[in-house]
Design a protein around this motif. Structure first.
Motif, mmCIF file in Angstrom:
data_model
loop_
_atom_site.group_PDB
_atom_site.id
_atom_site.type_symbol
_atom_site.label_atom_id
_atom_site.label_comp_id
_atom_site.label_asym_id
_atom_site.label_seq_id
_atom_site.Cartn_x
_atom_site.Cartn_y
_atom_site.Cartn_z
ATOM 1 N N ALA A 228 0.731 -1.291 0.090
ATOM 2 C CA ALA A 228 -0.049 -0.028 0.154
ATOM 3 C C ALA A 228 0.869 1.213 -0.023
ATOM 4 N N GLY A 229 0.762 2.088 -1.175
ATOM 5 C CA GLY A 229 1.755 3.224 -1.156
ATOM 6 C C GLY A 229 0.995 4.460 -0.659
ATOM 7 N N LYS A 230 -0.161 4.459 -0.403
ATOM 8 C CA LYS A 230 -1.216 5.224 0.308
ATOM 9 C C LYS A 230 -0.994 6.640 -0.534
ATOM 10 N N TRP A 231 -0.687 6.416 -1.928
ATOM 11 C CA TRP A 231 -0.802 7.639 -2.935
ATOM 12 C C TRP A 231 -0.050 8.484 -2.545
ATOM 13 N N THR A 232 1.237 8.266 -1.673
ATOM 14 C CA THR A 232 2.117 9.225 -1.112
ATOM 15 C C THR A 232 3.784 8.619 -1.542
ATOM 16 N N ASP A 233 4.155 9.556 -2.088
ATOM 17 C CA ASP A 233 5.783 9.139 -2.701
ATOM 18 C C ASP A 233 6.547 8.483 -1.385
ATOM 19 N N GLN A 234 6.586 9.190 -0.324
ATOM 20 C CA GLN A 234 7.420 8.786 0.713
ATOM 21 C C GLN A 234 6.737 7.593 1.407
ATOM 22 N N VAL A 235 5.721 7.116 1.408
ATOM 23 C CA VAL A 235 5.303 5.826 1.881
ATOM 24 C C VAL A 235 5.577 4.821 0.859
ATOM 25 N N ALA A 236 5.231 4.937 -0.378
ATOM 26 C CA ALA A 236 5.539 4.159 -1.388
ATOM 27 C C ALA A 236 6.898 3.463 -1.367
ATOM 28 N N GLN A 237 7.887 4.616 -1.259
ATOM 29 C CA GLN A 237 9.240 4.328 -1.345
ATOM 30 C C GLN A 237 9.695 3.380 -0.057
ATOM 31 N N VAL A 238 9.245 3.712 0.879
ATOM 32 C CA VAL A 238 9.719 2.812 1.909
ATOM 33 C C VAL A 238 8.966 1.509 1.685
ATOM 34 N N GLU A 239 7.755 1.528 1.531
ATOM 35 C CA GLU A 239 7.066 0.176 1.392
ATOM 36 C C GLU A 239 7.758 -0.893 0.210
ATOM 37 N N VAL A 240 8.245 -0.297 -0.850
ATOM 38 C CA VAL A 240 8.821 -0.919 -2.013
ATOM 39 C C VAL A 240 10.141 -1.201 -1.684
ATOM 40 N N ALA A 259 -0.563 8.972 -6.381
ATOM 41 C CA ALA A 259 0.801 9.668 -6.423
ATOM 42 C C ALA A 259 1.854 9.050 -5.574
ATOM 43 N N SER A 260 2.278 8.141 -6.197
ATOM 44 C CA SER A 260 3.428 7.428 -5.649
ATOM 45 C C SER A 260 4.350 6.689 -6.537
ATOM 46 N N GLU A 261 4.272 7.136 -7.850
ATOM 47 C CA GLU A 261 5.492 6.486 -8.656
ATOM 48 C C GLU A 261 6.707 6.958 -8.694
ATOM 49 N N ASN A 262 6.816 8.030 -8.025
ATOM 50 C CA ASN A 262 8.376 8.721 -8.022
ATOM 51 C C ASN A 262 9.025 8.064 -6.941
ATOM 52 N N GLY A 263 8.256 7.764 -5.638
ATOM 53 C CA GLY A 263 8.633 7.001 -4.550
ATOM 54 C C GLY A 263 9.375 5.586 -4.952
ATOM 55 N N VAL A 264 8.628 5.145 -5.950
ATOM 56 C CA VAL A 264 8.878 3.637 -6.638
ATOM 57 C C VAL A 264 10.182 3.629 -7.375
ATOM 58 N N VAL A 265 9.984 4.758 -8.278
ATOM 59 C CA VAL A 265 11.419 4.856 -9.050
ATOM 60 C C VAL A 265 12.643 5.010 -8.102
#
Length: 389
Positions: A228-240, A259-265
């Motif tokens: 769950a990235g929660k539509w937030t870059d910072q959250v998605a980055q940590v989870e991925v 809005a979390s693709e930049n966190g994933v990248v």
């Protein structure tokens, strides 16, 4: 899923009972090209006619508008609020149609959003916009607003109350298109990681359901994880990052909800793995990586462009307040593809990888005026409209 189907049946039965409003006044009233956009949808989305077909605002303009948002902590919300506050409100104030915009944030708490909406009604707003809300939790409050002459408009997500209008994306269609594209992009075989928004929210669940349906067409695609990235870059980055660190298997593609693709990248880059195709949804920061690496992916999609979504729901709200007569309870927009050429039009090669902006569909193609007119009984440019004297 059962809960959603029950909610849909309840909403539809209510529509049949109220004021003689029937299904034929909704989806069947749209032209064929727009009706076709409703073929792949969440089954709980209400598709009947609306109680606002002959709505008359309780007072003449300028109108006081409420925006009861659920969350403020990502770039999508920031861009939407900026469009409301700094683009649309000044324009409509100048036209004498709006007096002010009242904004609240509920921090994802239904009870808080309910309280805020009731207070808006009691304080005399003329309409309320809600964002990304629970599909049923607000229904009694929406009915309370309606009983006081205040229509409610849901954007980026839908509600099942027959007293609301949904002006939103077709998120099931978006998830389907994204997953289908990703499967083909990686050769119809391999391991896929999915990054949801906030599970339990209509937008997130509808998108995931559409993606699941598409992946089922490809027997050699394996969805090996979901976070769950929660539509937030910072959250998605940590989870991925956590997922990649604890799952050594190869990941061939990642399906992300903005809005979390930049966190994933960023997470993939920091993991030391080779970059794989990642679905992008419009964040300029992630698009900057694509701009600098043009062979990264073949295309991506506008799923819920924030400024375009803001203009969509605002236009629907203003037309309804003006008595233009919406034909259908849920106005849905399809996912729109965009390419590296579209990115190059708006981003230079030395673009900002930490930008908080978004890339938007060109030429108001999300909600063009000629399309908007087909959704209303008595259409007119809302900025040109004037009350009868």
């Amino acid at each position: 899923m059962l809960k959603k189907v029950v909610a849909a049946l309840f909403a539809l039965s209510s529509l049949y009972q109220m004021n003689g409003v029937a299904m034929a006044d909704g989806l069947d009233s749209l032209p064929p090209d727009q009706k076709a956009l409703y073929e792949n949808i969440d089954p709980a989305i209400p598709l009947g006619g609306t109680v606002y077909k002959d709505f008359v605002a309780k007072r003449p303009p300028p109108w006081k508008i409420g925006y009861a948002s659920t969350y403020a902590g990502n770039t999508w919300r920031a861009n939407m609020l900026d469009e409301f506050s700094n683009v649309l409100v000044p324009k409509y104030k100048e036209a004498g149609l709006v007096s002010e915009l009242v904004v609240t944030q509920s921090d994802l708490k239904d009870s808080v959003q309910i309280q805020q909406m009731r207070q808006m009604v009691d304080d005399g707003v003329d309409a309320i916009i809600i964002c990304c809300s629970n599909i049923t939790a607000l229904n009694q409050t929406i009915e309370y607003a309606h009983s006081h002459g205040v229509p409610v408009f849901s954007v980026s997500g839908y509600v099942t109350s027959p007293y609301a209008i949904n002006a939103t994306e077709n998120n099931t269609d978006g998830g389907y298109k994204a997953a289908e594209w990703l499967a083909k992009e990686i050769g119809e075989k391999g391991n896929v990681l999915t990054v949801s928004g906030i599970p339990g929210f209509a937008s997130s669940d509808s998108f995931d359901n559409g993606a699941k349906k598409a992946f089922e067409k490809f027997p050699n695609i394996n969805v090996v994880g979901n976070v769950a990235g929660k539509w937030t870059d910072q959250v998605a980055q940590v989870e991925v990052q956590k997922f990649l660190a604890t799952n050594p298997a190869e990941i061939n593609g990642i399906l992300v909800q903005s809005a979390s693709e930049n966190g994933v990248v960023n997470a993939v880059q920091q993991s030391g793995r080779d970059m794989m195709p990642i679905v992008l949804g419009g964040e300029a920061s992630a698009a900057c990586y694509w701009r600098q690496n043009p062979d990264f992916i073949s295309k991506s999609f506008h799923f819920w462009p924030p400024r375009s979504d803001a203009r969509l729901v605002w236009d629907v709200m203003m037309r309804t307040l003006q008595g233009q007569g919406p034909k259908i309870q849920s106005i849905l927009r399809p996912a729109l593809p965009y390419t590296i050429d579209d990115v190059k039009k708006v981003l230079k090669e030395d673009c900002d990888p930490n930008s908080t902006d978004w890339i938007e569909p060109e030429n108001n193609s999300w909600w063009p005026a000629d399309v908007a007119n087909t959704y209303f009984e008595r259409p007119v440019d809302p900025l040109a409209w004037r009350p009868k004297k």
